[in-house]
Design a protein around this motif. Structure first.
Motif, mmCIF file in Angstrom:
data_model
loop_
_atom_site.group_PDB
_atom_site.id
_atom_site.type_symbol
_atom_site.label_atom_id
_atom_site.label_comp_id
_atom_site.label_asym_id
_atom_site.label_seq_id
_atom_site.Cartn_x
_atom_site.Cartn_y
_atom_site.Cartn_z
ATOM 1 N N CYS A 86 14.129 24.441 18.409
ATOM 2 C CA CYS A 86 13.859 24.186 19.820
ATOM 3 C C CYS A 86 13.438 25.516 20.473
ATOM 4 O O CYS A 86 13.669 26.588 19.920
ATOM 5 C CB CYS A 86 15.135 23.646 20.472
ATOM 6 N N CYS A 88 14.842 27.011 22.685
ATOM 7 C CA CYS A 88 16.045 27.803 22.977
ATOM 8 C C CYS A 88 16.485 28.612 21.769
ATOM 9 O O CYS A 88 17.410 29.419 21.859
ATOM 10 C CB CYS A 88 17.177 26.896 23.453
ATOM 11 N N CYS A 95 20.773 21.749 19.097
ATOM 12 C CA CYS A 95 20.509 22.052 20.508
ATOM 13 C C CYS A 95 21.313 21.082 21.387
ATOM 14 O O CYS A 95 21.155 19.866 21.269
ATOM 15 C CB CYS A 95 19.013 21.924 20.803
ATOM 16 N N TRP A 98 19.006 18.551 23.543
ATOM 17 C CA TRP A 98 18.387 17.420 22.850
ATOM 18 C C TRP A 98 19.419 16.472 22.255
ATOM 19 O O TRP A 98 19.177 15.267 22.127
ATOM 20 C CB TRP A 98 17.408 17.919 21.783
ATOM 21 N N HIS A 294 14.084 24.308 26.621
ATOM 22 C CA HIS A 294 14.302 23.367 25.520
ATOM 23 C C HIS A 294 13.011 22.606 25.201
ATOM 24 O O HIS A 294 12.931 21.380 25.371
ATOM 25 C CB HIS A 294 15.438 22.416 25.873
HETATM 26 ZN ZN LIG Z 1 17.193 23.682 22.946
#
Ligand SMILES: [Zn+2]
Length: 346
Positions: A86, A88, A95, A98, A294
């Motif tokens: 992701c 991030c 994550c 998600w 994200h």
């Molecule tokens: Zn993420």
């Protein structure tokens, strides 16, 4: 634009559904369910790759009204199946954003039948299918496929809106055929920004090998294309998007060059399209503080964070061979002129 002759409005008989027993696609505890979703507000970024969609999404994602999701088109395989990173920095499966979205939308990502979605995509979300999906009133059979396919996007968008706490989500999938499907789903309030860039710059950019850092345990790169191929793709992709007018989808065209030169004005235009207050994440000197977001898939630029200077990439003017430049100019001339790009590249 290529069409499939007089068979284009029929379901392709050569493509068998991978598992008709599991119709519709999501199943929980043996019960088949169709994803349902409350209303969601979606800004779809369309356009040929390397036309500034990542830059626009990153900048808009720093406003208080829009949540960037990346290229949702690729989430189903690259996220659920391949577990790519992701934006991030976490693997998709780890994550928290998600994970929460998947639970709310589908009862967990394991409940999504990715193979069925792939098949549906082949039926309604390809350039060749736009002839059937661009109709205001598609046939009942086609509409059922669209609703099943786009219903997953609707469920995902609604959940992502809830988790992010922002009124609009951004899907930067780019693929021109996807908004034609989304436009038929009443739960989705759709707005489209059509990103364009000088085709010579786009063609030059696609000759370069770009790594895909989101792929774990490998050295994957994005594909490259030759000038002929790219010029054809650029023309088809952009021409296709003009057909959205048949469905009455509010849309806006943003040129990469204008975005890079004056991002504040372009952000204001997008804010007007959505009817939101125009935040100003970009300073007058064209710097922006990018934070991790994200984004589920997309250009490697989605991983960049920190204070970033927005500058126009005009490398093609110095580096692109004259013959290739002339070829792309000739092949794309009608739309190139329509978008305000001169034959000489000015
Ligand atoms: Zn993420």
């Amino acid at each position: 634009m290529k069409t499939a002759g007089n068979t284009v409005n029929e379901i392709d008989p050569t493509l068998a559904a991978p598992d008709l027993v599991r119709w519709p696609i999501a199943s929980r505890g043996g019960r088949s369910v169709t994803p349902t979703a409350p209303q969601s507000q979606v800004l779809f970024l369309a356009g040929m790759g390397r036309s500034g969609t990542t830059l626009l999404e990153r900048v808009l994602g720093e406003t208080t009204t829009m949540a960037p999701l990346g290229e949702v088109l690729h989430l189903w395989v690259r996220g659920i199946v391949d577990d790519n990173l992701c934006g991030c920095g976490q693997p998709f499966s780890a994550c928290p954003f998600w994970t929460d979205v998947g639970e709310r939308a589908f009862g967990g990502w394991s409940q999504v039948d990715v193979e069925r979605l792939r098949w549906l995509r082949g039926q309604v979300d390809r350039s060749i299918r736009v002839v059937r999906t661009a109709r205001r009133h598609p046939s009942r059979a086609v509409l059922r496929l669209i609703e099943e396919y786009a219903g997953h996007y609707a469920a995902l968008y609604a959940a992502a809106g809830d988790v992010s706490g922002r009124p609009w989500v951004i899907d930067s999938s780019k693929q021109a055929s996807l908004p034609f499907c989304l436009a038929h789903v009443p739960q989705i309030r759709l707005r489209v920004v059509h990103c364009v860039r000088d085709p010579r710059a786009v063609a030059h950019a696609w000759t370069k090998s770009v790594p895909r850092p989101e792929v774990q345990g490998g050295e994957a790169t994005m594909p490259t294309y030759g000038s002929w191929e790219l010029a054809a793709m650029w023309t088809v992709h952009n021409a296709e998007l003009t057909m959205l007018q048949h469905l009455g989808v509010p849309r806006l065209r943003v040129r990469y060059e204008d975005l890079a030169d004056d991002p504040i004005t372009q952000i204001g235009r997008v804010a007007d399209l959505l009817g939101v207050r125009p935040d100003k994440p970009v300073s007058a000197d064209r710097t922006v503080q990018l934070t991790a977001s994200h984004t589920c898939a997309g250009n490697p630029g989605r991983f960049q964070t920190g204070l970033t200077q927005i500058t126009r990439d005009d490398a093609w003017r110095r580096e692109m061979p004259r013959a290739k430049r002339a070829l792309v100019t000739a092949f794309t001339a009608p739309l190139l002129m329509a978008y305000g790009y001169g034959r000489d590249g000015r």
